[in-house]
Design an enzyme around this catalytic site. Structure first.
Site: not given
Ligand code: NAD
Ligand code: DAU
Length: 348
Positions: A131-133, A156, A160
């Site tokens: 993810t870009d997060e 979260y 990741k």
């Protein structure tokens, strides 16, 4: 079979679109969908390909070492596309350990199984869908590049980021051939109605409040899920070993503007008076540690692999609303069970 690919999390939102694309496009690949069917996994998502000769489903938790070994051995797995994860930021705030267990420990367990099973590691690929997060939060300016330092802010995104680091560690330490892609917010059919877009569609239909966190000024970059699946296909086949590719929609929206747009579309499709659904908009307490803005620079995958989104947001969002309106049974089945409990606890 030319390849025997293990796709984890294939019963979930993005995973089901990836499984369908690979099963249909590559009849000479065996696709093994491994999923433990959490609240977010639903085999209904893949009903249309259930009987295909090159498709197999294996119910297993990625933390179960013995079952993983069995699946690798039984199906002589040649490559992995890893999507299985706990994926909802709000749930990670109330139960961070579940995210460590699946996203970190489960990923390491899967990496270990692949490393031990593949003796000639240079001939196999472990692809981690991320993810870009992991890059943190942006203010008004700038974009996430592949070189942006990791700065995860939520449980979260931290889980990741940790799993991305483990994938790179396995490449560096054990010579596993890997690739990672970091994608922005997906939308489209089959997304569980706890995420912003399907939650709003579902609530508008039922005349329930539309909970907008804070002032609704946070920004996300939205991509149609099938375009993400197309990007995964490209990265899997043409991505360079041990590289990272950012995937994004070139499509930034403030949350409140998305919610208003959905209200307009739904008014039209349900034959309601203009402005009727917008009455449901309710500003609620902000998400703890809410990231302000995500924005992907997808130049690398565009220039190196020739990928760009195929759908405009205007077309994609209409298709998405139509899908939810036409698939009431799917919505009813995924919102039975624990959904009501989660909804009441989270939004009360
Ligand atoms: P999802 O929650 O819809 O699906 C996750 C799937 O993984 C479910 O089918 C679930 O049953 C399965 N799963 C969960 N824990 C498991 C375990 N321990 N063992 C086996 N299976 C398990 O998620 P999604 O939105 O489709 O996201 C898929 C992947 O893509 C995730 O890794 C997520 O981090 C990443 N991602 C998602 C987005 C997005 O916008 N949704 C964007 C970028 C990256
Ligand atoms: O950027 C990629 C990520 O996008 C993925 O890695 C995650 O798996 C995926 O869930 C998504 O995370 P977000 O937190 O951005 O998605 P969500 O749909 O939960 O929220 C989108 C925005 O809308 C966010 O700013 C929070 C806000 N929101 C969300 C919900 C559920 C609301 O205002 N109200 C809500 O009820």
């Amino acid at each position: 079979m030319e390849k025997s690919i293990l796709i984890t999390g294939g019963a979930g939102f993005i995973g089901s679109h990836v499984v369908r694309l690979f099963v249909k496009k590559y009849p000479n690949y065996r696709i093994v969908n491994l999923d433990c069917l959490t609240y977010a996994g639903n085999l209904e998502n893949l009903k249309d390909i259930e009987g295909e000769k090159n498709y197999v489903f294996a119910k297993a938790d990625i933390n179960n070492e013995e079952l993983l070994k069995e699946v690798f051995n039984d199906y002589q797995i040649t490559d992995v596309i890893h999507l299985a994860a706990e994926s909802h930021v709000d749930r990670s705030i109330t139960d961070p350990l579940a995210f460590v267990k699946t996203n970190v420990m489960g990923t390491v367990n899967l990496l270990n199984t692949a490393k031990n099973f593949w003796k000639d590691r240079e001939n196999h690929l472990f692809y981690h869908v991320s993810t870009d997060e992991v890059y943190g939060s942006l203010d008004d300016g700038g974009y996430f590049l592949e070189t942006t330092p990791y700065d995860p802010q939520s449980p979260y995104s931290s889980s990741k980021a940790a799993s991305d680091h483990f994938v790179r560690a396995y490449a560096n330490t054990y010579g596993l051939r890997t690739v990672i892609s970091n994608c922005s917010n997906n939308y489209g059919p089959n997304q569980f109605p706890e995420k912003l877009i399907p939650l709003c569609i579902h609530n508008i239909k039922q005349n329930k409040p539309l909970p907008v966190y804070g002032k609704g000024e946070n920004i996300r970059d939205w991509l149609f899920v099938v375009d993400h699946a197309r990007a995964i296909d490209l990265v899997f086949h043409e991505g360079k070993t041990n590289e990272t590719y950012n995937i994004g929609g070139f499509n930034e929206w403030k949350n409140i503007d998305i919610v208003k747009l959905l209200c307009e579309i739904m008014d039209r499709k349900l034959g309601r008076d203009k402005g009727a659904s917008a009455q449901l908009i309710t500003f609620v307490k902000d998400r703890a540690g809410h990231d302000q803005r995500y924005a992907i620079d997808a130049d690398k995958i565009n220039k190196e692999l020739g990928w760009k989104p195929s759908l405009t947001f205007e077309v994609g969002i209409e298709e998405t609303v139509d899908w939810y309106l036409e698939n009431e049974k799917w919505l009813d089945s995924v919102t039975s069970g624990d959904y009501q409990k989660y909804y009441q606890e989270h939004y009360s």
